[in-house]
Design an enzyme around this catalytic site. Structure first.
Site, PDB file in Angstrom:
ATOM      1  N   GLY A  87       0.823  -1.216   0.000  1.00  0.00           N
ATOM      2  CA  GLY A  87       0.000   0.000   0.000  1.00  0.00           C
ATOM      3  C   GLY A  87       0.849   1.255   0.000  1.00  0.00           C
TER       4      GLY A  87
ATOM      5  N   ARG B 272      -1.844  -1.484  -6.045  1.00  0.00           N
ATOM      6  CA  ARG B 272      -2.497  -1.802  -7.321  1.00  0.00           C
ATOM      7  C   ARG B 272      -2.222  -0.741  -8.368  1.00  0.00           C
ATOM      8  NH1 ARG B 272      -8.330  -2.165  -4.775  1.00  0.00           N
ATOM      9  NH2 ARG B 272      -7.360  -0.353  -3.811  1.00  0.00           N
ATOM     10  N   ARG B 273      -2.096   0.541  -7.963  1.00  0.00           N
ATOM     11  CA  ARG B 273      -1.939   1.618  -8.949  1.00  0.00           C
ATOM     12  C   ARG B 273      -0.485   1.709  -9.406  1.00  0.00           C
ATOM     13  NH1 ARG B 273      -5.248   6.033  -5.546  1.00  0.00           N
ATOM     14  NH2 ARG B 273      -4.297   4.774  -3.902  1.00  0.00           N
TER      15      ARG B 273
ATOM     16  N   SER C 227      -5.236  -0.117  13.915  1.00  0.00           N
ATOM     17  CA  SER C 227      -6.022   1.128  14.031  1.00  0.00           C
ATOM     18  C   SER C 227      -6.568   1.225  15.449  1.00  0.00           C
ATOM     19  CB  SER C 227      -7.193   1.086  13.052  1.00  0.00           C
ATOM     20  OG  SER C 227      -8.094   2.150  13.290  1.00  0.00           O
TER      21      SER C 227
ATOM     22  N   TYR D 291     -15.410  -2.596   9.562  1.00  0.00           N
ATOM     23  CA  TYR D 291     -14.029  -2.087   9.578  1.00  0.00           C
ATOM     24  C   TYR D 291     -13.390  -2.377  10.945  1.00  0.00           C
ATOM     25  CZ  TYR D 291      -9.972   0.984   9.362  1.00  0.00           C
ATOM     26  OH  TYR D 291      -8.677   1.471   9.390  1.00  0.00           O
TER      27      TYR D 291
ATOM     28  N   GLU E 147      -5.740   9.514   1.915  1.00  0.00           N
ATOM     29  CA  GLU E 147      -6.861   9.254   0.987  1.00  0.00           C
ATOM     30  C   GLU E 147      -7.896   8.311   1.616  1.00  0.00           C
ATOM     31  OE1 GLU E 147      -5.395   8.018  -2.872  1.00  0.00           O
ATOM     32  OE2 GLU E 147      -3.944   9.646  -2.918  1.00  0.00           O
ATOM     33  N   PHE E 148      -7.630   7.892   2.850  1.00  0.00           N
ATOM     34  CA  PHE E 148      -8.498   6.936   3.552  1.00  0.00           C
ATOM     35  C   PHE E 148      -9.965   7.380   3.552  1.00  0.00           C
ATOM     36  CE2 PHE E 148     -10.461   5.498   7.536  1.00  0.00           C
ATOM     37  CZ  PHE E 148     -10.152   4.148   7.570  1.00  0.00           C
TER      38      PHE E 148
HETATM   39  P1  NDP Z   1      -4.699   5.506   1.794  1.00  0.00           P
HETATM   40  O1  NDP Z   1      -6.026   5.277   1.151  1.00  0.00           O
HETATM   41  O2  NDP Z   1      -4.024   6.799   1.570  1.00  0.00           O
HETATM   42  O3  NDP Z   1      -3.701   4.322   1.397  1.00  0.00           O
HETATM   43  C1  NDP Z   1      -4.117   2.995   1.338  1.00  0.00           C
HETATM   44  C2  NDP Z   1      -3.090   2.185   0.572  1.00  0.00           C
HETATM   45  O4  NDP Z   1      -3.524   0.812   0.571  1.00  0.00           O
HETATM   46  C3  NDP Z   1      -2.964   2.634  -0.875  1.00  0.00           C
HETATM   47  O5  NDP Z   1      -1.603   2.625  -1.251  1.00  0.00           O
HETATM   48  C4  NDP Z   1      -3.711   1.564  -1.640  1.00  0.00           C
HETATM   49  O6  NDP Z   1      -3.109   1.371  -2.923  1.00  0.00           O
HETATM   50  C5  NDP Z   1      -3.449   0.338  -0.757  1.00  0.00           C
HETATM   51  N1  NDP Z   1      -4.429  -0.714  -0.989  1.00  0.00           N
HETATM   52  C6  NDP Z   1      -5.761  -0.680  -0.760  1.00  0.00           C
HETATM   53  N2  NDP Z   1      -6.332  -1.828  -1.173  1.00  0.00           N
HETATM   54  C7  NDP Z   1      -5.323  -2.597  -1.671  1.00  0.00           C
HETATM   55  C8  NDP Z   1      -5.262  -3.880  -2.264  1.00  0.00           C
HETATM   56  N3  NDP Z   1      -6.361  -4.637  -2.440  1.00  0.00           N
HETATM   57  N4  NDP Z   1      -4.073  -4.364  -2.668  1.00  0.00           N
HETATM   58  C9  NDP Z   1      -2.951  -3.613  -2.512  1.00  0.00           C
HETATM   59  N5  NDP Z   1      -2.925  -2.386  -1.971  1.00  0.00           N
HETATM   60  C10 NDP Z   1      -4.115  -1.891  -1.557  1.00  0.00           C
HETATM   61  O7  NDP Z   1      -4.949   5.272   3.355  1.00  0.00           O
HETATM   62  P2  NDP Z   1      -3.949   5.236   4.608  1.00  0.00           P
HETATM   63  O8  NDP Z   1      -2.578   5.532   4.218  1.00  0.00           O
HETATM   64  O9  NDP Z   1      -4.578   6.054   5.669  1.00  0.00           O
HETATM   65  O10 NDP Z   1      -4.109   3.709   5.038  1.00  0.00           O
HETATM   66  C11 NDP Z   1      -3.031   2.840   5.271  1.00  0.00           C
HETATM   67  C12 NDP Z   1      -3.380   1.909   6.418  1.00  0.00           C
HETATM   68  O11 NDP Z   1      -3.559   2.681   7.594  1.00  0.00           O
HETATM   69  C13 NDP Z   1      -4.656   1.106   6.228  1.00  0.00           C
HETATM   70  O12 NDP Z   1      -4.429  -0.210   6.679  1.00  0.00           O
HETATM   71  C14 NDP Z   1      -5.647   1.818   7.135  1.00  0.00           C
HETATM   72  O13 NDP Z   1      -6.666   0.962   7.593  1.00  0.00           O
HETATM   73  C15 NDP Z   1      -4.739   2.251   8.248  1.00  0.00           C
HETATM   74  N6  NDP Z   1      -5.220   3.335   9.096  1.00  0.00           N
HETATM   75  C16 NDP Z   1      -5.566   4.535   8.556  1.00  0.00           C
HETATM   76  C17 NDP Z   1      -6.021   5.547   9.375  1.00  0.00           C
HETATM   77  C18 NDP Z   1      -6.492   6.861   8.848  1.00  0.00           C
HETATM   78  O14 NDP Z   1      -7.203   7.590   9.587  1.00  0.00           O
HETATM   79  N7  NDP Z   1      -6.110   7.257   7.643  1.00  0.00           N
HETATM   80  C19 NDP Z   1      -6.076   5.369  10.829  1.00  0.00           C
HETATM   81  C20 NDP Z   1      -5.714   4.051  11.270  1.00  0.00           C
HETATM   82  C21 NDP Z   1      -5.287   3.094  10.446  1.00  0.00           C
HETATM   83  P3  NDP Z   1      -3.871   1.068  -4.292  1.00  0.00           P
HETATM   84  O15 NDP Z   1      -5.257   1.664  -4.190  1.00  0.00           O
HETATM   85  O16 NDP Z   1      -3.015   1.699  -5.331  1.00  0.00           O
HETATM   86  O17 NDP Z   1      -3.866  -0.431  -4.376  1.00  0.00           O
HETATM   87  C1  8X3 Z   2      -8.926   4.667  10.775  1.00  0.00           C
HETATM   88  C2  8X3 Z   2      -9.257   5.526  11.954  1.00  0.00           C
HETATM   89  O1  8X3 Z   2     -11.155   6.261  13.498  1.00  0.00           O
HETATM   90  O2  8X3 Z   2     -11.659   6.026  11.134  1.00  0.00           O
HETATM   91  O3  8X3 Z   2      -8.572   3.381  11.139  1.00  0.00           O
HETATM   92  O4  8X3 Z   2     -11.351   4.074  12.508  1.00  0.00           O
HETATM   93  S1  8X3 Z   2     -10.930   5.454  12.287  1.00  0.00           S
END
Ligand code: NDP
Ligand code: 8X3
Length: 254
Positions: free
Chosen positions: A10, A35-36, A141, A154, A190-191
């Site tokens: 990711g 994936r991208r 998380s 989730y 981008e979450f």
């Molecule tokens: P982003 O959406 O910015 O990044 C997510 C990454 O995961 C992208 O690079 C995406 O790449 C990749 N991804 C998603 N699905 C797939 C797949 N099927 N195969 C391979 N890669 C995949 O979000 P974050 O950086 O915030 O998220 C990263 C991690 O942090 C996640 O596990 C999320 O649950 C966790 N997290 C995030 C929080 C938040 O508030 N943002 C808080 C707590 C935890 P691509 O689409 O190109 O495949």
């Molecule tokens: C992402 C943070 O608070 O949206 O894991 O669950 S929250």
């Protein structure tokens, strides 16, 4: 000291992309995946240019077990010596009650956050066991500590990550492999856009009147965790913005 190799899933945005920059700046050679493909190819080019490290960019959907095994299994031997695996790929889809949830959203979250993490770990852990060394850092998380309204699936997926982290640590301790987790609260990446199916306004409103973590804040913690002495395992970090006390307890100025 020979360079170390980290594998970040990711890496095309958010926390994974920030971690790629910080690990490269610290001298790690990198395997980056997502994936991208255009995004990881561009990131790879930047990392080589800016930090002079070696990088392999893998186009990989972690939900595809056959592709995961094949990609990792066919890495050249030098790249199979993975010192640090960062299981970061993950997502949330939808924020609705259980009676209205979309089955396709549930499948995507469980297939990515739980099964994808397992598939990658299954492919990498034998290499670490063979080396009798390694470090797996799972990105969990606060949703793995608490359950909040509209987020049952989730939260369940991140509770599963918490359980897997503990189980993997128990199984791999005997082989000298560390397993850790970093569990962030709100991080501006981008979450939110992914969670709300592209509704950026709704995603942005999550951070109204508060200061969330940045991807760089989390990446710095991952790097710190990877750099503590070999005999130390910083096993769990709950990383919150100062404005957040619990999943739904957030100090807002407005
Ligand atoms: P982003 O959406 O910015 O990044 C997510 C990454 O995961 C992208 O690079 C995406 O790449 C990749 N991804 C998603 N699905 C797939 C797949 N099927 N195969 C391979 N890669 C995949 O979000 P974050 O950086 O915030 O998220 C990263 C991690 O942090 C996640 O596990 C999320 O649950 C966790 N997290 C995030 C929080 C938040 O508030 N943002 C808080 C707590 C935890 P691509 O689409 O190109 O495949
Ligand atoms: C992402 C943070 O608070 O949206 O894991 O669950 S929250």
């Amino acid at each position: 000291m020979p360079s170390r190799t980290a594998f970040i899933t990711g890496a095309s945005s958010g926390i994974g992309q920030a971690a790629a920059h910080q690990f490269a700046a610290a001298g790690f050679d990198l395997i980056i995946s997502a994936r991208r493909k255009p995004r990881i190819d561009e990131l790879s080019r930047l990392l080589v240019e800016q930090y002079g490290v070696e990088v392999v960019a893998l186009e990989l959907d972690v939900r595809d077990q056959v592709a995961v095994q094949k990609s990792i299994g066919s890495l050249p031997k030098r790249w199979q010596a993975i010192d640090v695996l960062i299981n970061n790929a993950g997502l949330s889809r939808g924020l609705v009650t259980i009676d209205e949830g979309l089955i396709s959203d549930w499948d995507e979250m469980i297939d990515t956050n739980v099964k994808g993490l397992l598939y990658v770990s299954r492919a990498v852990t034998p290499l670490m066991v063979n080396n009798q060394a390694g470090h797996i850092i799972n990105i969990g998380s606060i949703a793995g500590h608490e359950v909040y309204a509209n987020g049952a699936v989730y939260c369940a997926s991140k509770h599963a990550v918490a359980a897997l982290t503990k189980g993997m640590r128990i199984d791999l301790c005997q082989h000298g492999v560390k397993v850790s987790t970093i569990d962030p609260g709100l991080v501006n990446t981008e979450f939110g856009n992914v969670r709300f199916h592209g509704d950026q306004q709704r995603a942005d409103s999550t951070y109204n009147g508060m200061t969330p973590l940045s991807a760089d804040d989390v990446a710095a913690t991952i790097l710190y965790m990877a750099q503590v002495p070999a005999h130390v395992n910083l096993a769990e970090v709950l990383l919150l913005p100062t404005d957040q006390a619990a999943a739904t307890v957030v100090k807002r100025d407005n």
